[in-house]
Design an enzyme around this catalytic site. Sequence first.
Site, PDB file in Angstrom:
ATOM      1  N   PRO A  99       0.843  -1.199   0.000  1.00  0.00           N
ATOM      2  CA  PRO A  99       0.000   0.000   0.000  1.00  0.00           C
ATOM      3  C   PRO A  99       0.882   1.254   0.000  1.00  0.00           C
ATOM      4  CG  PRO A  99      -0.473  -1.408   1.917  1.00  0.00           C
ATOM      5  CD  PRO A  99       0.713  -2.000   1.218  1.00  0.00           C
ATOM      6  N   GLY A 103       4.327   3.612   4.996  1.00  0.00           N
ATOM      7  CA  GLY A 103       5.526   3.296   5.768  1.00  0.00           C
ATOM      8  C   GLY A 103       6.175   1.975   5.389  1.00  0.00           C
ATOM      9  N   LEU A 104       5.724   1.342   4.292  1.00  0.00           N
ATOM     10  CA  LEU A 104       6.333   0.064   3.898  1.00  0.00           C
ATOM     11  C   LEU A 104       7.322   0.229   2.738  1.00  0.00           C
ATOM     12  CD1 LEU A 104       3.488  -2.613   4.209  1.00  0.00           C
ATOM     13  CD2 LEU A 104       5.013  -1.697   5.947  1.00  0.00           C
ATOM     14  N   GLY A 105       7.629   1.460   2.404  1.00  0.00           N
ATOM     15  CA  GLY A 105       8.681   1.690   1.399  1.00  0.00           C
ATOM     16  C   GLY A 105       8.223   1.506  -0.037  1.00  0.00           C
ATOM     17  N   ALA A 108      10.354   3.571  -2.679  1.00  0.00           N
ATOM     18  CA  ALA A 108      11.701   3.062  -2.986  1.00  0.00           C
ATOM     19  C   ALA A 108      11.614   1.713  -3.701  1.00  0.00           C
ATOM     20  CB  ALA A 108      12.526   2.939  -1.711  1.00  0.00           C
ATOM     21  N   ALA A 109      10.637   0.889  -3.324  1.00  0.00           N
ATOM     22  CA  ALA A 109      10.496  -0.423  -3.979  1.00  0.00           C
ATOM     23  C   ALA A 109      10.151  -0.234  -5.457  1.00  0.00           C
ATOM     24  CB  ALA A 109       9.430  -1.261  -3.273  1.00  0.00           C
ATOM     25  N   ASP A 150      15.421   3.729   3.534  1.00  0.00           N
ATOM     26  CA  ASP A 150      14.503   2.946   2.692  1.00  0.00           C
ATOM     27  C   ASP A 150      15.214   2.380   1.463  1.00  0.00           C
ATOM     28  OD1 ASP A 150      12.568   3.816   4.444  1.00  0.00           O
ATOM     29  OD2 ASP A 150      11.124   4.338   2.880  1.00  0.00           O
TER      30      ASP A 150
HETATM   31  O1  PMV Z   1       9.133   5.944   4.349  1.00  0.00           O
HETATM   32  P1  PMV Z   1       8.611   5.815   5.730  1.00  0.00           P
HETATM   33  O2  PMV Z   1       7.239   6.327   5.932  1.00  0.00           O
HETATM   34  O3  PMV Z   1       8.838   4.450   6.266  1.00  0.00           O
HETATM   35  O4  PMV Z   1       9.471   6.783   6.715  1.00  0.00           O
HETATM   36  C1  PMV Z   1      10.810   6.890   6.640  1.00  0.00           C
HETATM   37  C2  PMV Z   1      11.388   7.000   7.993  1.00  0.00           C
HETATM   38  C3  PMV Z   1      11.743   8.389   8.507  1.00  0.00           C
HETATM   39  O5  PMV Z   1      12.760   8.160   9.468  1.00  0.00           O
HETATM   40  C4  PMV Z   1      10.543   9.024   9.171  1.00  0.00           C
HETATM   41  C5  PMV Z   1      12.259   9.322   7.427  1.00  0.00           C
HETATM   42  C6  PMV Z   1      13.614   8.933   6.856  1.00  0.00           C
HETATM   43  O6  PMV Z   1      13.969   9.493   5.794  1.00  0.00           O
HETATM   44  O7  PMV Z   1      14.339   8.122   7.441  1.00  0.00           O
END
Ligand code: PMV
Length: 312
Positions: A99, A103-105, A108-109, A150
Site C-alpha cells: 500500500p 511506511g512500507l517503502g 523506494a520499492a 529505505d
Molecule cells: O518511508 P517511511 O514512511 O517508512 O518513513 C521513513 C522514515 C523516517 O525516518 C521518518 C524518514 C527517513 O527518511 O528516514
Amino acid sequence: MIEASAPGKVILFGEHAVVYNQPAIAVPLSDVRTYARLISATGSDTPSIRIHAKDLGQDYWLHERDDRDPLALALRLTLDFFKLKITESLKLEIESQLPIASGLGSGAATTIAIIRVLTKYFNMSVNDQQASDIAFEVEKLHHGTPSGIDNSVIAFERPLYYVREETPRFFSIPNPLTLILGHCGIASSTSDVVTGVRSRWQLNRETYDDLFLAIGNVVEQSFEALSHGNHQEIGQLMNENHALLQRLEVSNTELDRLVTAARTAGALGAKLSGAGAGGFMIALVTPDQESAVKQALTASDAQHIFSTQVSG
Ligand code: PMV
C-alpha cells in the site's frame, strides 16, 4: 516480457531519529513486493516508454512528464546513469503488493524495481549500491530530506543497521521474528510528518535532541537483542521506542489503539513503523500468539493485516 521486483521494508527501530544522525534498524519484507515489467508498445511516434501503474491510477508516456514525477525520474536517472537510449517504444507495468503512503517503502520499492527491469532489458547489470544511490535521488521527491534507510534496505534486501551517510551495516537475525502488521486506515505523507518533526525540533531543540538520543539508545540495545535472538527484550524495546515516538508527536489515536490492542492480546511488543501519523503498526509475536493478535487487530478496525517472518 522482462520482469524485476523489489521488496517492501519495515523500520523496526529508530525512525525519525535517523534523520538526526541516530542509528536505525530496518528489515526487508521479501514476501511483499513491487513488480516492474517491460513489454513492447505502440502508439508513440518516437521511441518512448508508456508508464502504466494501475495501483497508482497512472497511465502516461514518459515524455509527457517532467522530473517531478517519481516514476519518470527513476527511468531518466537510470537511462542517464548507464548512458542508455531507448530505440523502440516500451510499456512499463508497475504492480505493487505494497500500500502507498503507509511506511512500507512502496516509493523506494517501485524505483528499484524500475531500475532493475530497465537495466535487465539492456542486458546491463546494476549492483545493489548503484540501485540504492539512484533510488536515493528519487526518495528526495517523496521525502524532502530522506535519511537513505529505505533505498538501502530495499536495494540490498538484508537486515540493516543504518546511520545516515555511513556505509550501511548488514547483519543476521539468527532467531526469525514473526511480525504482524496492521494499517490504521489513514494514509500519511512522510515528507509532511518529517517537516512537522523538524518544526517542533526547531522550537524545542533540547527536548527533541534528548528524545532522538534516547531513541538511538533503544536502537543500540535492540541491535544487541536482535543479534542474540532475545525476543522478550526486542518486544520491550519496541514498546519503549513507541513511547518515544509518541513524545515526538508522530503517533495518533488510531495507531495507539492498534498498538494497545496487539499488546493486550499478548504481543511481545508493538510500535508504529515508518513516518507515523498514519500507516502501519508492527507487533512482535510468538507463533502461538499470532491468531489472537490478528483477531484483536481486526476487532480494532485495522486494515491490510498480515504476518511475516523476518530472518536473514
Ligand atoms: O518511508 P517511511 O514512511 O517508512 O518513513 C521513513 C522514515 C523516517 O525516518 C521518518 C524518514 C527517513 O527518511 O528516514
